[in-house]
Design an enzyme around this catalytic site. Sequence first.
Site, mmCIF file in Angstrom:
data_model
loop_
_atom_site.group_PDB
_atom_site.id
_atom_site.type_symbol
_atom_site.label_atom_id
_atom_site.label_comp_id
_atom_site.label_asym_id
_atom_site.label_seq_id
_atom_site.Cartn_x
_atom_site.Cartn_y
_atom_site.Cartn_z
ATOM 1 N N LYS A 22 40.117 38.700 37.921
ATOM 2 C CA LYS A 22 39.771 38.342 39.307
ATOM 3 C C LYS A 22 39.071 39.503 39.999
ATOM 4 C CE LYS A 22 43.148 38.888 42.517
ATOM 5 N NZ LYS A 22 42.855 39.746 43.678
ATOM 6 N N ASN A 23 39.628 40.714 39.850
ATOM 7 C CA ASN A 23 39.089 41.849 40.610
ATOM 8 C C ASN A 23 37.787 42.395 40.027
ATOM 9 O OD1 ASN A 23 41.092 41.558 42.434
ATOM 10 N ND2 ASN A 23 42.345 43.266 41.708
ATOM 11 N N CYS A 120 47.393 43.368 56.008
ATOM 12 C CA CYS A 120 47.945 42.306 55.169
ATOM 13 C C CYS A 120 49.330 42.719 54.706
ATOM 14 C CB CYS A 120 47.009 41.948 54.022
ATOM 15 S SG CYS A 120 47.188 42.915 52.554
ATOM 16 N N ARG A 125 45.458 48.573 55.195
ATOM 17 C CA ARG A 125 44.218 48.357 54.443
ATOM 18 C C ARG A 125 42.943 48.574 55.258
ATOM 19 N NH1 ARG A 125 44.844 43.686 50.040
ATOM 20 N NH2 ARG A 125 43.277 45.027 49.078
ATOM 21 N N ASP A 310 48.998 47.227 41.088
ATOM 22 C CA ASP A 310 49.085 45.764 40.943
ATOM 23 C C ASP A 310 50.068 45.342 39.849
ATOM 24 O OD1 ASP A 310 47.259 45.636 42.977
ATOM 25 O OD2 ASP A 310 45.544 45.143 41.712
ATOM 26 N N ARG A 402 46.101 32.567 43.751
ATOM 27 C CA ARG A 402 44.984 33.476 44.030
ATOM 28 C C ARG A 402 44.642 34.316 42.811
ATOM 29 N NH1 ARG A 402 45.543 36.728 49.450
ATOM 30 N NH2 ARG A 402 43.466 37.176 48.700
HETATM 31 C C1 EPZ Z 1 41.593 46.922 45.163
HETATM 32 O O1 EPZ Z 1 41.803 46.807 46.567
HETATM 33 C C2 EPZ Z 1 42.174 45.670 44.541
HETATM 34 N N1 EPZ Z 1 41.464 44.507 45.051
HETATM 35 C C3 EPZ Z 1 43.678 45.593 44.843
HETATM 36 O O2 EPZ Z 1 44.211 44.483 44.152
HETATM 37 C C4 EPZ Z 1 44.363 46.865 44.321
HETATM 38 O O3 EPZ Z 1 45.724 46.866 44.718
HETATM 39 C C5 EPZ Z 1 43.677 48.110 44.880
HETATM 40 O O4 EPZ Z 1 42.241 48.063 44.629
HETATM 41 C C6 EPZ Z 1 44.216 49.405 44.302
HETATM 42 O O5 EPZ Z 1 44.064 49.413 42.917
HETATM 43 C C7 EPZ Z 1 40.270 44.168 44.522
HETATM 44 O O6 EPZ Z 1 39.756 44.813 43.612
HETATM 45 C C8 EPZ Z 1 39.610 42.957 45.069
HETATM 46 P P1 EPZ Z 1 41.456 50.567 47.669
HETATM 47 P P2 EPZ Z 1 41.035 47.777 47.578
HETATM 48 O O7 EPZ Z 1 40.316 50.591 48.614
HETATM 49 O O8 EPZ Z 1 39.723 48.119 47.002
HETATM 50 C C9 EPZ Z 1 43.005 53.386 51.233
HETATM 51 C C10 EPZ Z 1 45.544 42.531 43.893
HETATM 52 O O9 EPZ Z 1 46.794 42.341 43.897
HETATM 53 N N2 EPZ Z 1 41.691 53.123 51.853
HETATM 54 O O10 EPZ Z 1 41.257 51.143 46.325
HETATM 55 O O11 EPZ Z 1 41.110 47.137 48.902
HETATM 56 C C11 EPZ Z 1 43.877 52.143 51.211
HETATM 57 O O12 EPZ Z 1 44.563 51.949 52.426
HETATM 58 C C12 EPZ Z 1 44.880 43.429 44.890
HETATM 59 O O13 EPZ Z 1 44.788 41.964 43.080
HETATM 60 C C13 EPZ Z 1 41.364 53.729 53.052
HETATM 61 O O14 EPZ Z 1 42.134 54.494 53.624
HETATM 62 O O15 EPZ Z 1 41.963 49.046 47.530
HETATM 63 C C14 EPZ Z 1 44.775 52.429 50.031
HETATM 64 O O16 EPZ Z 1 45.831 53.237 50.444
HETATM 65 C C15 EPZ Z 1 45.759 43.808 46.031
HETATM 66 N N3 EPZ Z 1 40.133 53.458 53.603
HETATM 67 C C16 EPZ Z 1 43.882 53.220 49.076
HETATM 68 O O17 EPZ Z 1 42.795 53.712 49.878
HETATM 69 C C17 EPZ Z 1 39.238 52.632 53.004
HETATM 70 O O18 EPZ Z 1 38.141 52.431 53.549
HETATM 71 C C18 EPZ Z 1 43.288 52.442 47.912
HETATM 72 O O19 EPZ Z 1 42.696 51.230 48.382
HETATM 73 C C19 EPZ Z 1 39.583 52.014 51.790
HETATM 74 C C20 EPZ Z 1 40.816 52.280 51.228
#
Ligand code: EPZ
Length: 422
Positions: A22-23, A120, A125, A310, A402
């Site tokens: 999915k991702n 969420c 996020r 995840d 999902r």
């Molecule tokens: C991706 O989310 C995945 N989603 C998530 O999978 C997964 O948990 C996550 O990466 C971490 O591996 C998809 O790929 C669609 P991040 P993403 O930006 O990209 C902080 C699932 O269950 N951050 O890597 O949204 C954030 O708060 C889902 O399939 C900022 O501070 O995650 C977090 O602490 C849930 N500012 C960390 O970075 C930003 O602009 C990592 O988040 C962006 C992120």
Amino acid sequence: MDKIRIMGGNPLVGDIRVSGAKNAALPLMAASLLTDQPLHLTSVPDLSDILSMIELLTHMGAEITFDRRIDSSSMTLCVKNLSDTTAPYDVVRKMRASVLVLGPLVARAGEAHVSLPGGCAIGTRPIDLHLKGLEALGAEITLEGGYIHAKAPNGLQGGTFTFPIVSVTGTENLMMAATLAKGTTRLINVAREPEIADLAACLTGMGAKISGIGTDTLIIEGVESLQGTTHRVISDRIEAGTYAMAAAITKGNLRLKGACLDLIPTVASLLQQAGVELEEEGEDLIVRSPSAPLQGVDMMTEPFPGFATDLQAQWMALMTLSEGASMITETIWENRFMHVPELCRMGANITIHGSSALVRGVKALKGAPVMATDLRASVSLVMAGLVAEGETVIHRVYHLDRGYEHLEEKLRNCGAEIERIQ
Ligand code: EPZ
């Protein structure tokens, strides 16, 4: 609202084909916005998040055909005319990955209007890094009415951006944006998740010039335009890890078709430390459970190649029945222990201390009605239900739809007593 009912106690034995990720599929679909030619994707998982992305891209003018078949769905996306550059609140609030259209839209159309996703269940996020990165490529960003308005009327310019925190979709958004920027872009401290390499491979097939794939620095030479291509979505390492742990918790043996140890290096190593046997055979991964009890093993979530957040909830479910204790530390999301009270309702012994949870193994779990809170929490409750004594009913299963393709069928084919009820 649908529920899932499970009668626990049957070991999982048999074969499960791992779906496309999915991702990986979601950013690949967003990449179709970068060209007016068709993008053909194979091994696309048939999931509600994929349908949400279809809805969003169709709203923008994409023509999409989704050929839905068990285990081999494929999709063709063609955005000949990009007629709308808005990602509306109604779609974005349902699926946060909608933010992946931001980079491609600004790159191709010079503008994008994307609803801010909001928090969420697993954390606040923020997407500030996506926005700062786009600013480094020359976009002007304003926020109004809950929407991000990004503008680059003369096109994006190559630039350098260093991520202070590793972000998966942040890296994907900026990598896509940079493919059509003028000049060279350097993205430093990028995420190294396999889904990023998969997106880079597809973009390269479309004519993008990207180097440093698989490292923490990506260098992208912007090109005038991109073309269509055919790309197979990488296999879902989170689904593979989930079923490996489901085999282990039920003391079963599974052949995971299309699963690959290289995609789950740390998960594999921790499973082996706990006592689970893993063996690659051709394109399959064989998971064998020991007759002796599993051992408690500490775990901390980290960006790839570390242990994926995840899979944290699933690891916790597994550890509830291990011998000894396991300290589980979540470093990515600040609120990803929502499954803990539900697992405790089934008899688990877990205490939370800040961002860590101490799991003390118990002899057995007992079936109970439980509530799913997010995708991965939900599947950890399914795992607990598969091994618990008696009946477990899981509410709010739309979360599972999902991210887990044909979950009940896959588990039922391996001996689980699981059904969807109204
Ligand atoms: C991706 O989310 C995945 N989603 C998530 O999978 C997964 O948990 C996550 O990466 C971490 O591996 C998809 O790929 C669609 P991040 P993403 O930006 O990209 C902080 C699932 O269950 N951050 O890597 O949204 C954030 O708060 C889902 O399939 C900022 O501070 O995650 C977090 O602490 C849930 N500012 C960390 O970075 C930003 O602009 C990592 O988040 C962006 C992120």
